[in-house]
Enzyme design. Structure first.
Site, PDB file in Angstrom:
ATOM      1  N   LEU A   1       0.814  -1.213   0.000  1.00 50.11           N
ATOM      2  CA  LEU A   1       0.000   0.000   0.000  1.00 50.11           C
ATOM      3  C   LEU A   1       0.844   1.257   0.000  1.00 50.11           C
ATOM      4  O   LEU A   1       0.407   2.317  -0.446  1.00 50.11           O
ATOM      5  CB  LEU A   1      -0.922   0.013   1.238  1.00 50.11           C
ATOM      6  CG  LEU A   1      -1.949  -1.115   1.322  1.00 50.11           C
ATOM      7  CD1 LEU A   1      -2.665  -1.075   2.665  1.00 50.11           C
ATOM      8  CD2 LEU A   1      -2.959  -0.995   0.184  1.00 50.11           C
ATOM      9  N   GLY A   2       2.046   1.167   0.517  1.00 47.57           N
ATOM     10  CA  GLY A   2       2.908   2.338   0.598  1.00 47.57           C
ATOM     11  C   GLY A   2       4.041   2.083   1.573  1.00 47.57           C
ATOM     12  O   GLY A   2       4.233   0.964   2.056  1.00 47.57           O
TER      13      GLY A   2
ATOM     14  N   GLY B   1       6.405   4.233   4.782  1.00 48.12           N
ATOM     15  CA  GLY B   1       6.702   5.428   5.565  1.00 48.12           C
ATOM     16  C   GLY B   1       7.997   5.256   6.312  1.00 48.12           C
ATOM     17  O   GLY B   1       8.818   4.383   6.002  1.00 48.12           O
ATOM     18  N   GLY B   2       8.201   6.119   7.345  1.00 41.69           N
ATOM     19  CA  GLY B   2       9.423   6.063   8.105  1.00 41.69           C
ATOM     20  C   GLY B   2       9.593   4.764   8.857  1.00 41.69           C
ATOM     21  O   GLY B   2      10.705   4.338   9.164  1.00 41.69           O
TER      22      GLY B   2
ATOM     23  N   GLY C   1       8.404   1.655   7.811  1.00 43.39           N
ATOM     24  CA  GLY C   1       8.653   0.568   6.879  1.00 43.39           C
ATOM     25  C   GLY C   1       7.482   0.422   5.929  1.00 43.39           C
ATOM     26  O   GLY C   1       6.564   1.231   5.913  1.00 43.39           O
ATOM     27  N   PRO C   2       7.453  -0.643   5.107  1.00 42.65           N
ATOM     28  CA  PRO C   2       6.375  -0.829   4.139  1.00 42.65           C
ATOM     29  C   PRO C   2       5.073  -1.264   4.815  1.00 42.65           C
ATOM     30  O   PRO C   2       5.086  -1.849   5.890  1.00 42.65           O
ATOM     31  CB  PRO C   2       6.917  -1.935   3.222  1.00 42.65           C
ATOM     32  CG  PRO C   2       7.878  -2.693   4.076  1.00 42.65           C
ATOM     33  CD  PRO C   2       8.498  -1.680   4.998  1.00 42.65           C
ATOM     34  N   VAL C   3       3.964  -0.983   4.134  1.00 40.22           N
ATOM     35  CA  VAL C   3       2.635  -1.372   4.603  1.00 40.22           C
ATOM     36  C   VAL C   3       1.978  -2.203   3.510  1.00 40.22           C
ATOM     37  O   VAL C   3       1.976  -1.810   2.339  1.00 40.22           O
ATOM     38  CB  VAL C   3       1.764  -0.141   4.932  1.00 40.22           C
ATOM     39  CG1 VAL C   3       0.399  -0.573   5.455  1.00 40.22           C
ATOM     40  CG2 VAL C   3       2.459   0.757   5.953  1.00 40.22           C
TER      41      VAL C   3
ATOM     42  N   ASP D   1       3.622  13.525  16.190  1.00 44.54           N
ATOM     43  CA  ASP D   1       3.856  13.467  14.740  1.00 44.54           C
ATOM     44  C   ASP D   1       2.536  13.581  13.972  1.00 44.54           C
ATOM     45  O   ASP D   1       2.253  12.805  13.059  1.00 44.54           O
ATOM     46  CB  ASP D   1       4.583  12.176  14.374  1.00 44.54           C
ATOM     47  CG  ASP D   1       5.311  12.287  13.029  1.00 44.54           C
ATOM     48  OD1 ASP D   1       5.507  13.424  12.549  1.00 44.54           O
ATOM     49  OD2 ASP D   1       5.685  11.250  12.458  1.00 44.54           O
TER      50      ASP D   1
END
Length: 833
Positions: free
Chosen positions: A528-529, A531-532, A534-536, A646
């Site tokens: 799905l994407g 971020g900081g 790791g992958p999702v 955050d």
């Protein structure tokens, strides 16, 4: 004279007056006069019935009134102040002394008698001056085809559909916006779904309806209680609700004429009073800070004082300090609870009790006892926890297991007592009564056993033996569990054992094979994407449940600490605007398993040229409100005060109905008790969203999240990122641009062009205003999230914002020239302290 003029002139004639009129004229004329009077009274009755409601083509002008159907309340214009100004208000009609219970335009009085009041075709109430300008405007409700405004016999001014009168379908009601008076049926408290708060605010003076310095409201922190405040300082506290009354108002007893109701459920928490129909009573917050209840007595034609708070020195908040007890019939009034001594004895000698008392003997968690103290006003519950189903014995067991638990009590005193109330901080604002009060069990050192009654000592001996056997059993269970862990070859984080890990996680553990199959072995097609963290990946469990799997990457900028942080916090949070953590995996890979949120993150819509068309103004305003409610829960309503640290567009997920869910708690911090601020050498967060005091000095608090929220609000309204924003006329970032437009009266130019046709101007302007209040440079100037939620859900006047922090984003880089300029990523910055 026309019939209309005759009716208006003789409007208030009574039957006796008509009889007198008839006797003063000749016999033929008397018949005509009496006939005219009867006609007038028939017209009067018909017209009175019609004057409780007006439609969109009608208005109430100064000198005209709206009368409730039963003639109990009246709405109209009145004068107050010196020089006199005109206000729109509601008062008792049948009481000779005009008693105002509600004022519409408290902060914007009319200078003369030119005012007019009406309901718009959109269902908003509006008060106009002689020039036709809006002086006061209610929130715009859900649009209806035929709105009307009606004054009810309860004193509630409501906007409803002309074809419906169900109270649950009122579009707007004055009972949601009380001024200084609580009347029967009015709720004082919170809508927990919307975050809307109904509270009293005093008049500035006895002849000035503008908001004064005192407020009276239900405090949702811990177990609810009502607080009387002067500004931000607590002056009086009612104590928690005990099933019959507030703990600190023992004379508030139910009787055949008064019934008190306290409601606490998932949707609402509120207090209200229900009276017999013939009883006229009101509670008013006076300009001097006194809370008084008056009852109208027909015989004397006057108001009689029924209850007044605070009533004596012991009602003053925390007058005897921590672990001090106030008793008004002793001298001096303050003394330490048994087992406690003054913190500074010299101060007590001169009657200064503010620093309170300390324990005579230090606690030793596993050996502590609980001592019963009777006939007390229960302590301040802002740092408490409660359970309505537990009994007193279960309550003691839970408190004993937690070394931070300082006391416990029954929640409800009816039928022998039920429920559990625990305190997790110093016990403050205790007073003793001679005949009333409740039992409180306070944690004490074992050496204080002399304070225990003889039967309680025997009970403690039995409990001690039971606990000893329990420890032996627990050691056996731990040993078996550790062996099981080794057998399964579970790879645990360094420094943890299996049982502690399971206890800390407190949520289901998934096998790696189960998650791998669900995600097609972490296929790139399921990704799905990233971020900081790791992958999702998207996955489907064997039962058909769709999940999102977040994997801790080997080269992640976040690490094991953030992984554990997210598990510990999110597993304990339950709120519609927070993402739900279903479980985790701690085998070869570190995985977090979440509910699947189909519309991904807010930034994928807001900053995408094609996707952002799906975010009309209604969706954006709903997102602004939802994020605010989620943050309010974190800061105030969750068991621990949690600072997210955050908040940004990529950490807000959107469900299928575009409802927001705050995610990514890897950087979160929790505060216990009354902590509100902390320092760190490890500054984490995202440039463009970090508050000045946090980015530069490492100081973080709930106001740090408020700053980030304010940035996000301005981004949602404008459709532009704060970082990377450019404008041909200046070099400010988005905050500076919004501030510049606001000071020049051009805030609507900030609005995303895609939503200009669908937006509510008042909502857009209010959102921009609130966003600027949240990003003020000084953290003390920023509102709390509870205030933000209230401002979003009401039409109260907003204070003017001051200059925002990081007016230009280069300010941060100039003060820290060694830092690079990342683009929308979570950063960890180390500063010397």
């Amino acid at each position: 004279m026309t019939l209309k003029c005759t009716i208006l002139k003789l409007w208030h004639l009574s039957v006796p007056a008509c009889q007198v009129l008839a006797l003063q004229v000749s016999r033929p004329q008397a018949f005509v006069a009496l006939s005219m009077c009867l006609v007038l009274f028939s017209c009067n009755a018909l017209l009175s019935n019609a004057l409780d409601t007006i439609a969109t083509d009608q208005s109430i002008r100064d000198g005209e009134n709206l009368l409730s159907a039963g003639g109990t309340f009246e709405l109209g214009f009145f004068s107050a102040g010196n020089p006199p100004k005109r206000y729109l208000g509601i008062w008792y009609k049948k009481i000779t002394t005009r008693t105002i219970v509600w004022v519409a335009n408290r902060v914007a009085p009319l200078a003369d008698a030119s005012g007019a009041f009406r309901v718009t075709t959109h269902g908003s109430l509006v008060l106009l001056d002689g020039n036709g300008s809006d002086i006061w405007l209610s929130n715009a409700p859900i649009p209806v085809r035929n709105p009307v405004v009606q004054l009810l016999d309860s004193g509630n001014l409501v906007v409803r559909d002309a074809e419906g009168s169900d109270p649950n379908n009122f579009l707007w009601q004055s009972f949601d916006y009380p001024t200084d008076t609580l009347v029967a049926g009015m709720k004082l408290g919170w809508n927990r779904t919307s975050g809307f708060n109904r509270h009293l605010t005093s008049w500035k003076s006895i002849d000035d309806p503008s908001p004064g310095n005192f407020t009276f409201q239900l405090d949702p922190n811990g177990y609810p209680q009502e607080l009387l405040k002067q500004g931000s300082d607590i002056k009086f506290r009612t104590g928690p609700w005990n099933g019959l009354r507030w703990s600190g108002i023992p004379n508030l007893n139910p009787n055949p004429y008064y019934r008190y109701e306290f409601v606490l459920n998932e949707g609402e928490m509120y207090y209200r009073e229900l009276l017999n129909s013939w009883v006229i009573s009101r509670m008013i917050l006076m300009p001097n800070g006194m809370l008084q209840r008056f009852t109208w007595i027909d015989r004397t034609q006057g108001w009689t004082l029924y209850i007044s708070c605070p009533i004596d020195q012991c009602d003053n908040y925390a007058s005897c300090g921590a672990y001090g007890s106030c008793r008004v019939d002793t001298s001096p009034v303050c003394r330490c609870l048994k087992g406690f001594v003054p913190r500074f004895s010299q101060e007590w000698d001169i009657l200064d009790w503010s620093n309170g008392c300390v324990r005579r003997n230090a606690l030793d968690c596993e050996k502590d006892i609980f001592v019963k103290y009777s006939r007390l006003k229960l302590p301040d519950t802002q740092s408490s926890w409660f359970n309505e189903s537990m009994n007193l014995q279960e309550c003691e067991v839970v408190c004993m297991k937690n070394c931070s638990c300082m006391a416990y009590s029954n929640l409800d005193i009816r039928d022998g007592g039920s429920g559990c109330l625990l305190w997790f901080d110093k016990l403050i604002d205790i007073r003793e009564y001679s005949d009333y009060g409740q039992d409180l069990y306070i944690r004490m050192a074992a050496s204080e056993s002399a304070l225990l009654p003889s039967h309680q000592k025997k009970h403690k001996l039995v409990m001690g033996l039971a606990v000893s056997f329990g420890y032996v059993f627990l050691i056996l269970v731990l040993t078996i569990r550790v062996l099981q862990c080794k057998k399964k070859k579970m790879k645990l984080p360094e420094g943890d054992n299996c049982e502690n890990q399971k206890e800390d996680l407190d949520l289901p553990l998934f096998d790696l094979s189960t998650v791998a199959i669900a995600t097609n072995y972490f296929s790139s097609d399921n990704k799905l994407g990233e971020g900081g963290f790791g992958p999702v990946y998207k996955g489907v469990l064997r039962g058909g449940q769709i999940i999102a799997v977040k994997m801790l990457s080997k080269n992640s900028r976040q690490g094991l600490h953030e992984f554990k942080n997210e598990v510990l916090y999110v597993s304990k949070l339950q709120h519609r605007n927070l993402v739900k953590l279903l479980g985790c995996c701690i085998e070869e890979e570190k995985l977090l398993i979440y509910e699947f949120v189909p519309n991904r993150s807010l930034d994928s819509f807001l900053f995408d040229p094609t996707q952002r068309e799906q975010l009309d103004w209604s969706a954006r305003f709903n997102i602004i409100n939802g994020i605010a409610r989620g943050l309010l829960y974190l800061h105030q309503d969750s068991r621990l005060r949690i600072i997210h640290r955050d908040i940004k567009a990529s950490n807000v997920l959107l469900d299928c109905e575009m409802n927001p869910k705050i995610s990514d708690f890897g950087l979160a911090k929790s505060f216990a008790g009354n902590e509100t601020q902390a320092n760190t050498n490890r500054v984490v967060g995202t440039y463009g969203y970090m508050s000045p005091e946090y980015a530069l000095d490492g100081v973080f608090s709930t106001k740090s999240d408020v700053f980030s929220y304010g940035v996000l609000v301005l981004e949602i309204v404008s459709g532009k990122r704060n970082r990377g924003f450019h404008h041909p006329d200046h070099d400010h970032n988005l905050l500076g641009h919004a501030w510049r437009l606001f000071t020049e009266g051009r805030s609507m130019q900030l609005l995303d062009k895609l939503v200009q046709n669908s937006c509510s101007t008042s909502e857009a302007l209010r959102s921009i205003h609130i966003g600027l209040l949240c990003v003020q440079r000084c953290l003390n100037d920023r509102p709390s999230m509870s205030t933000v939620v209230m401002m979003l859900g009401s039409d109260i006047e907003l204070p003017l914002p001051k200059e925002p922090g990081f007016f230009n984003e280069r300010n941060l880089l100039q003060e820290n020239p060694s830092q690079s300029q990342p683009n929308e990523i979570t950063m960890t910055l180390l500063f010397a302290r």
